[in-house]
Design an enzyme around this catalytic site. Sequence first.
Site, PDB file in Angstrom:
ATOM      1  N   GLY A  90      11.687  -5.027   2.865  1.00 17.40           N
ATOM      2  CA  GLY A  90      12.672  -5.904   2.197  1.00 17.40           C
ATOM      3  C   GLY A  90      13.397  -5.175   1.015  1.00 17.40           C
ATOM      4  O   GLY A  90      13.942  -6.028   0.100  1.00 17.40           O
ATOM      5  N   ASP A 114       7.942  -2.136   1.034  1.00 21.26           N
ATOM      6  CA  ASP A 114       8.958  -0.964   1.492  1.00 21.26           C
ATOM      7  C   ASP A 114       8.338   0.260   1.182  1.00 21.26           C
ATOM      8  O   ASP A 114       7.321   0.519   0.479  1.00 21.26           O
ATOM      9  CB  ASP A 114      10.329  -1.312   0.839  1.00 21.26           C
ATOM     10  CG  ASP A 114      11.255  -0.933   1.983  1.00 21.26           C
ATOM     11  OD1 ASP A 114      11.343   0.366   2.565  1.00 21.26           O
ATOM     12  OD2 ASP A 114      12.446  -1.345   2.171  1.00 21.26           O
ATOM     13  N   ASP A 135       4.400   0.949   5.090  1.00 22.81           N
ATOM     14  CA  ASP A 135       5.162   1.734   6.127  1.00 22.81           C
ATOM     15  C   ASP A 135       4.951   0.752   7.384  1.00 22.81           C
ATOM     16  O   ASP A 135       3.969   0.446   8.054  1.00 22.81           O
ATOM     17  CB  ASP A 135       4.404   2.948   6.619  1.00 22.81           C
ATOM     18  CG  ASP A 135       5.335   3.744   7.553  1.00 22.81           C
ATOM     19  OD1 ASP A 135       5.777   3.092   8.803  1.00 22.81           O
ATOM     20  OD2 ASP A 135       5.292   5.140   7.666  1.00 22.81           O
ATOM     21  N   ARG A 151      14.199  -8.940   7.596  1.00 24.90           N
ATOM     22  CA  ARG A 151      15.703  -9.265   7.437  1.00 24.90           C
ATOM     23  C   ARG A 151      16.626  -7.757   7.743  1.00 24.90           C
ATOM     24  O   ARG A 151      16.379  -7.106   6.965  1.00 24.90           O
ATOM     25  CB  ARG A 151      16.065  -9.767   6.387  1.00 24.90           C
ATOM     26  CG  ARG A 151      17.586 -10.463   6.139  1.00 24.90           C
ATOM     27  CD  ARG A 151      17.872 -11.009   4.799  1.00 24.90           C
ATOM     28  NE  ARG A 151      19.185 -11.747   4.765  1.00 24.90           N
ATOM     29  CZ  ARG A 151      20.241 -11.187   4.335  1.00 24.90           C
ATOM     30  NH1 ARG A 151      20.264 -10.200   3.498  1.00 24.90           N
ATOM     31  NH2 ARG A 151      21.495 -11.870   4.476  1.00 24.90           N
ATOM     32  N   HIS A 155      17.425  -4.562  14.164  1.00 24.87           N
ATOM     33  CA  HIS A 155      18.614  -4.073  14.681  1.00 24.87           C
ATOM     34  C   HIS A 155      18.769  -2.426  14.299  1.00 24.87           C
ATOM     35  O   HIS A 155      19.495  -1.900  15.047  1.00 24.87           O
ATOM     36  CB  HIS A 155      19.783  -4.803  14.125  1.00 24.87           C
ATOM     37  CG  HIS A 155      20.373  -4.426  12.839  1.00 24.87           C
ATOM     38  ND1 HIS A 155      21.546  -4.840  12.522  1.00 24.87           N
ATOM     39  CD2 HIS A 155      19.709  -4.044  11.675  1.00 24.87           C
ATOM     40  CE1 HIS A 155      21.590  -4.651  11.074  1.00 24.87           C
ATOM     41  NE2 HIS A 155      20.553  -4.174  10.666  1.00 24.87           N
TER      42      HIS A 155
END
Length: 246
Positions: A90, A114, A135, A151, A155
Site C-alpha cells: 500500500g 510494503d 514482501d 490497489r 496490473h
Amino acid sequence: MFFDLIPAIMAMPRTLVDHQYKAPTKETGTPYKWAHGEELWTWLGSHPDRALNMVAGMRSHNPADAYPWGIELGKLNLKDEDVAIVDVAGGQGHIMEEIRNRNPSIKARFIVQDLPSTFEAVPVPPEGVEFMTYDIFTPQPVKDAFIYHYRHIFHNWSDDDCTTFLGQVVPLLKAQPKSKLLLVDVVLPDSNATMQEAIMDISMFPMGGMERNESQWRVLLSKSGLGIKKIWRGSEPEACVECQLL
C-alpha cells in the site's frame, strides 16, 4: 518515471524474441530488468529520488471511490483491537489515510504493508495507520483481518506472479469466512477497448504486467479457487473486484 521506462520500452523487441513472445515474469526477467539490471521494485529501493516520484504518481491517481468503504465497514461492528484493513503493498499509506479521513467514526486498525525501502522516505505513518514491512511473495503475517486490499498491484505483474500473491491470502479466506479480498485495478471491456485503455495495457508490459478485462480476471482468479462476487465501479477506469471462494 516516464524517462526511466523509455529504455525498458526500447528493450521490448529483444525481450519478446528471447522469451518466444511470451509474457515476462519475475523469474524470466522483464524489459525493465533488461534495461536497468534490476526489476523496477528493487531498482526503486536503491534510487530513492525515483521512488518519491513513484509515490507522487500514486497519489495523483483517482480517489478511492470504487468501494463504499463507509457503508461496508459500518456493517462490521468493529472494535478498536480488530484489524479492519490490510492494505498490501500500500505504499506510504495515502489510501488508508483517505479512507480514515472520510470515515472518522470507524474503529479498528488499518495496516499498510510494503517493502522497507518504501517506508524510509516517510518518518511516521499517517495518523490512524500502521506500517508493517512485508514482501508480497511471502506468507501473509496478519491472519485475522476483515479486508485484504490490493490497489494498483496486480496490473504490475504476470498471471503467474499474481497467483503466487493469491496463494498467500486464499488460505486465510478459507479459514475465516469473515475476511474479504478486494482487488482495486482496471477492469477493461472484453472488446472495443478505447485507445487510452490499450495504451494503459501496453504501458504495463515493460514492467512485466498487464491490464486485464473481466474475462482475464475470472481466469486469473479461478487458478486460485476464486471467483468474482461483484465488480464495484468508481471513477473510471478504476474498479474494485470483490472476490469469493468457489
